[in-house]
Scaffold this motif. Structure first.
Motif, PDB file in Angstrom:
ATOM      1  N   ALA A 236     -65.439 -30.938  -8.469  1.00 40.28           N
ATOM      2  CA  ALA A 236     -64.355 -29.953  -8.438  1.00 40.28           C
ATOM      3  C   ALA A 236     -63.337 -30.299  -7.352  1.00 40.28           C
ATOM      4  O   ALA A 236     -62.123 -30.127  -7.540  1.00 40.28           O
ATOM      5  N   ASP A 237     -63.823 -30.798  -6.223  1.00 40.28           N
ATOM      6  CA  ASP A 237     -62.913 -31.210  -5.152  1.00 40.28           C
ATOM      7  C   ASP A 237     -61.981 -32.331  -5.625  1.00 40.28           C
ATOM      8  O   ASP A 237     -60.794 -32.353  -5.279  1.00 40.28           O
ATOM      9  N   CYS A 238     -62.535 -33.270  -6.409  1.00 36.92           N
ATOM     10  CA  CYS A 238     -61.697 -34.345  -6.966  1.00 36.92           C
ATOM     11  C   CYS A 238     -60.592 -33.762  -7.838  1.00 36.92           C
ATOM     12  O   CYS A 238     -59.437 -34.223  -7.789  1.00 36.92           O
ATOM     13  N   GLY A 239     -60.940 -32.779  -8.654  1.00 33.95           N
ATOM     14  CA  GLY A 239     -59.958 -32.154  -9.526  1.00 33.95           C
ATOM     15  C   GLY A 239     -58.838 -31.479  -8.754  1.00 33.95           C
ATOM     16  O   GLY A 239     -57.651 -31.613  -9.099  1.00 33.95           O
ATOM     17  N   ARG A 240     -59.203 -30.738  -7.701  1.00 29.72           N
ATOM     18  CA  ARG A 240     -58.169 -30.088  -6.903  1.00 29.72           C
ATOM     19  C   ARG A 240     -57.293 -31.115  -6.182  1.00 29.72           C
ATOM     20  O   ARG A 240     -56.071 -30.984  -6.128  1.00 29.72           O
ATOM     21  N   ARG A 241     -57.937 -32.142  -5.644  1.00 29.46           N
ATOM     22  CA  ARG A 241     -57.189 -33.099  -4.826  1.00 29.46           C
ATOM     23  C   ARG A 241     -56.223 -33.946  -5.652  1.00 29.46           C
ATOM     24  O   ARG A 241     -55.104 -34.233  -5.197  1.00 29.46           O
ATOM     25  N   ILE A 242     -56.589 -34.311  -6.872  1.00 25.60           N
ATOM     26  CA  ILE A 242     -55.702 -35.179  -7.648  1.00 25.60           C
ATOM     27  C   ILE A 242     -54.383 -34.470  -7.969  1.00 25.60           C
ATOM     28  O   ILE A 242     -53.326 -35.116  -8.044  1.00 25.60           O
ATOM     29  N   VAL A 243     -54.416 -33.163  -8.115  1.00 26.71           N
ATOM     30  CA  VAL A 243     -53.172 -32.422  -8.366  1.00 26.71           C
ATOM     31  C   VAL A 243     -52.232 -32.569  -7.178  1.00 26.71           C
ATOM     32  O   VAL A 243     -51.032 -32.846  -7.331  1.00 26.71           O
ATOM     33  N   ASP A 244     -52.773 -32.404  -5.982  1.00 27.95           N
ATOM     34  CA  ASP A 244     -51.942 -32.575  -4.783  1.00 27.95           C
ATOM     35  C   ASP A 244     -51.437 -34.014  -4.664  1.00 27.95           C
ATOM     36  O   ASP A 244     -50.297 -34.249  -4.232  1.00 27.95           O
ATOM     37  N   MET A 245     -52.282 -34.977  -5.028  1.00 25.89           N
ATOM     38  CA  MET A 245     -51.862 -36.375  -4.947  1.00 25.89           C
ATOM     39  C   MET A 245     -50.663 -36.647  -5.856  1.00 25.89           C
ATOM     40  O   MET A 245     -49.790 -37.460  -5.511  1.00 25.89           O
ATOM     41  N   VAL A 246     -50.619 -36.001  -7.012  1.00 28.57           N
ATOM     42  CA  VAL A 246     -49.479 -36.173  -7.913  1.00 28.57           C
ATOM     43  C   VAL A 246     -48.203 -35.670  -7.251  1.00 28.57           C
ATOM     44  O   VAL A 246     -47.173 -36.358  -7.237  1.00 28.57           O
ATOM     45  N   TRP A 247     -48.257 -34.468  -6.675  1.00 29.45           N
ATOM     46  CA  TRP A 247     -47.074 -33.916  -6.016  1.00 29.45           C
ATOM     47  C   TRP A 247     -46.660 -34.776  -4.824  1.00 29.45           C
ATOM     48  O   TRP A 247     -45.463 -34.914  -4.530  1.00 29.45           O
ATOM     49  N   GLU A 248     -47.651 -35.382  -4.152  1.00 36.10           N
ATOM     50  CA  GLU A 248     -47.362 -36.231  -2.996  1.00 36.10           C
ATOM     51  C   GLU A 248     -46.939 -37.642  -3.406  1.00 36.10           C
ATOM     52  O   GLU A 248     -46.530 -38.435  -2.551  1.00 36.10           O
ATOM     53  N   ASP A 249     -47.064 -37.960  -4.692  1.00 36.23           N
ATOM     54  CA  ASP A 249     -46.791 -39.300  -5.212  1.00 36.23           C
ATOM     55  C   ASP A 249     -47.614 -40.354  -4.465  1.00 36.23           C
ATOM     56  O   ASP A 249     -47.129 -41.421  -4.106  1.00 36.23           O
ATOM     57  N   LEU A 250     -48.900 -40.020  -4.278  1.00 39.75           N
ATOM     58  CA  LEU A 250     -49.819 -40.904  -3.553  1.00 39.75           C
ATOM     59  C   LEU A 250     -50.449 -41.875  -4.554  1.00 39.75           C
ATOM     60  O   LEU A 250     -51.485 -41.606  -5.152  1.00 39.75           O
TER      61      LEU A 250
END
Length: 577
Positions: A236-250
């Motif tokens: 679940a942590d992976c799921g939450r974090r990937i959304v933020d990574m998209v917004w951060e363009d990481l």
């Protein structure tokens, strides 16, 4: 702080325009039961799941994908699960390695051709980690890797069993007549008793540790046992974090740098890694434009102590023990002075920040630098007239008396020939004999199978011998052990020097000086070379036909030549909508 706005999302190219093509995309999403509020102005996250009913390592992935999806929804994204090629180690013939590059191609093209803003890569079984990561690097969207995690310890008759490693050990004892059929069946039923990858430091746990050390997993994710509830929470942590990574363009190019690849190599050496790490790590690095070489890996191996006391290089413990002792974060904390701590990771923080507070809870499992399992790292690279482009050995996993050895070769041209011979109790073989298997490399195998841990001949087993020097252009399982020289390059099938060796020729290994040679005069080798004839192609059609024409040699990572980062131009994604 967000680097992207909703209009800049990759998925917006599919869903945002007021035109006929986007009408079709939106209407088909509605056909799936989604409203525009579900997919407009929010990241679409692909969950690339390598689950299969024949992939025992990933048998928990059906449920884990739900955990990831829950996290994506909580993070404000739309999760879409997509099946990926399930390259399992247990059942795939002739070898799963034949299909690693197929998974990499599929991963890249699945991402490229669909409206995905980021991806969670679900893998773990040996070839799935490099295959998924190689493809995602080439695709270039934000990605995070979710490791399958190791299975629980094996158990039989009060003894702790390690998958693979103890299978080889008990098989030799059965061949010697030292255990009964009933005992063998007991080992069979107790050695793999939960979901998850091999619980030794085999190729699966080696590769997930490499992904962790590269910074593309959540910190320490690679160590969590598959059936531990911490693994569900990590999903679940992976799921939450990937959304933020998209917004951060990481994106992967910001994470998988030369320094990150070096970190991965150092950690691999310190864990007692599988010899397969060499091939996969080189391939992953080169997808990212990092020219990692065998010599780089050998140099790091010479200065990196092995501190994970985990089988097969270690003697006593398994991955479950490693996790409870503090896991990969604790091991990396022990060697942090050898790591580049400023490397960026998927958390958005540096590796150094991720290691803050990590502790070792059992210093026999994760040793201090003052008390290593082995003073140098897990792997060594050899060169000589048998392997001008390199060969690999795992010094800590073999009897030290073979570190310097000279003896007559016993050469086999095929696996069936070798398999038949080793059960002949009258085979002309001694403990000094050097067993050789050729035509088992990337093209010759075909596909570079794990045949390199050649079984000890029954004649020697019955005399009490459990190791001998073995050489091949094959790979071996990361759970294997012994004095096995592997990945001889160039392979014999394409005319490498191993093709010229004959039974009775003297072979010399000098591990301290990193040399492997056949003591045959050069004029004799020239005569043999002139008489050598190339074998018939292994394939006449299909994927195998393409594989044998485009796969590179072991020292180059066995990627396809046309998929490496320096092949052709980078075209990007054409606007063909």
């Amino acid at each position: 702080m967000a680097a992207k706005t909703p209009s800049e999302l990759r998925s917006a190219r599919w869903f945002a325009p007021d035109d006929l093509r986007s009408f079709g995309h939106r209407s088909r999403m509605m056909q799936l039961g989604y409203s525009e509020a579900d997919f407009r102005d929010k990241p679409v996250i692909g969950i690339l799941n390598t689950w299969s009913e024949l992939n025992t390592c990933h048998s928990h992935f059906r449920e884990r994908a739900k955990d990831v999806a829950r996290g994506v929804l909580q993070g404000g994204g739309l999760p879409v699960e997509m099946p990926s090629l399930s390259v399992d180690e247990s059942f795939t013939k002739p070898t799963s390695m034949l299909y690693r590059n197929m998974l990499a191609m599929e991963t890249e093209e699945m991402i490229r051709s669909h409206p995905l803003d980021g991806v969670v890569l679900m893998g773990g079984c040996d070839k799935t980690t490099p295959g998924l990561v190689m493809g995602a690097i080439s695709a270039g969207v934000p990605m995070i890797y979710l490791p399958a995690g190791p299975m629980l310890r094996g158990n039989y008759a009060g003894k702790i069993l390690g998958s693979g490693s103890d299978a080889w050990k008990y098989w030799d004892e059965r061949r010697a007549g030292n255990i009964s059929d009933k005992e063998w069946q007991g080992v069979e039923g107790g050695i793999a008793r939960s979901a998850g990858v091999c619980m030794t430091m085999g190729t699966a746990s080696t590769m997930t540790a490499i992904a962790d050390a590269m910074g593309i997993t959540l910190p320490g994710a690679s160590s969590i046992p598959a059936v531990d509830s911490n693994h569900q929470r990590m999903g679940a942590d992976c799921g939450r974090r990937i959304v933020d990574m998209v917004w951060e363009d990481l994106t992967p190019d910001r994470i998988i740098t030369e320094a990150a690849c070096r970190n991965a190599a150092v950690v691999a050496m310190a864990t007692g890694c599988s010899t397969n790490a060499v091939v996969h790590l080189i391939a992953m690095a080169r997808r990212a434009g990092v020219d990692l070489t065998l010599d780089d890996l050998d140099a790091l191996g010479r200065i990196t102590p092995l501190i994970a006391n985990v089988r097969p290089a270690g003697k006593d413990y398994l991955m479950e023990d490693f996790y409870y002792a503090g896991g990969l974060r604790a091991l990396m904390k022990q060697i942090e002075d050898r790591l580049e701590l400023s490397c960026l990771t998927v958390t958005g923080k540096t590796m150094g920040e991720n290691l803050e507070g990590a502790q070792v809870y059992n210093d026999d499992v994760i040793r201090p630098l003052s008390n290593p399992v082995y003073a140098e790292g897990s792997l060594a690279v050899l060169r000589g007239n048998l392997c001008p482009d390199g060969a690999v050995i795992k010094p800590a996993a073999c009897d030290p008396k073979y570190h310097v050895h000279q003896g007559p070769a016993l050469v086999f041209d095929s696996y069936p020939e070798m398999k038949k011979a080793i059960d002949d109790e009258h085979l002309d073989v001694t403990p000094d004999t050097v067993m050789v298997l050729r035509n088992a490399g990337p093209q010759g195998g075909p596909g570079f199978p794990e045949w390199g841990m050649l079984p000890i001949p029954k004649a020697l087993i019955k005399q009490g011998h459990r190791d001998m020097l073995r050489i091949s252009d094959a790979r071996m399982s990361g759970t294997s052990y012994g004095a096995c020289v592997l990945h001889v390059a160039p392979e014999s099938y394409v005319g490498g020097p191993l093709a010229l060796l004959r039974t009775g020729d003297i072979v010399r290994l000098d591990l301290p000086n990193r040399t492997l040679d056949m003591l045959v005069p050069e004029d004799e080798l020239a005569t043999r070379r002139a008489a050598w004839q190339a074998p018939e192609p292994r394939f006449d059609r299909g994927y195998g036909w393409m594989f044998q024409r485009h796969v590179t040699q072991a020292d180059q990572g066995c990627d396809f030549d046309f998929l490496q980062s320096d092949f052709g131009r980078t075209a990007g994604e054409p606007d063909i909508f």
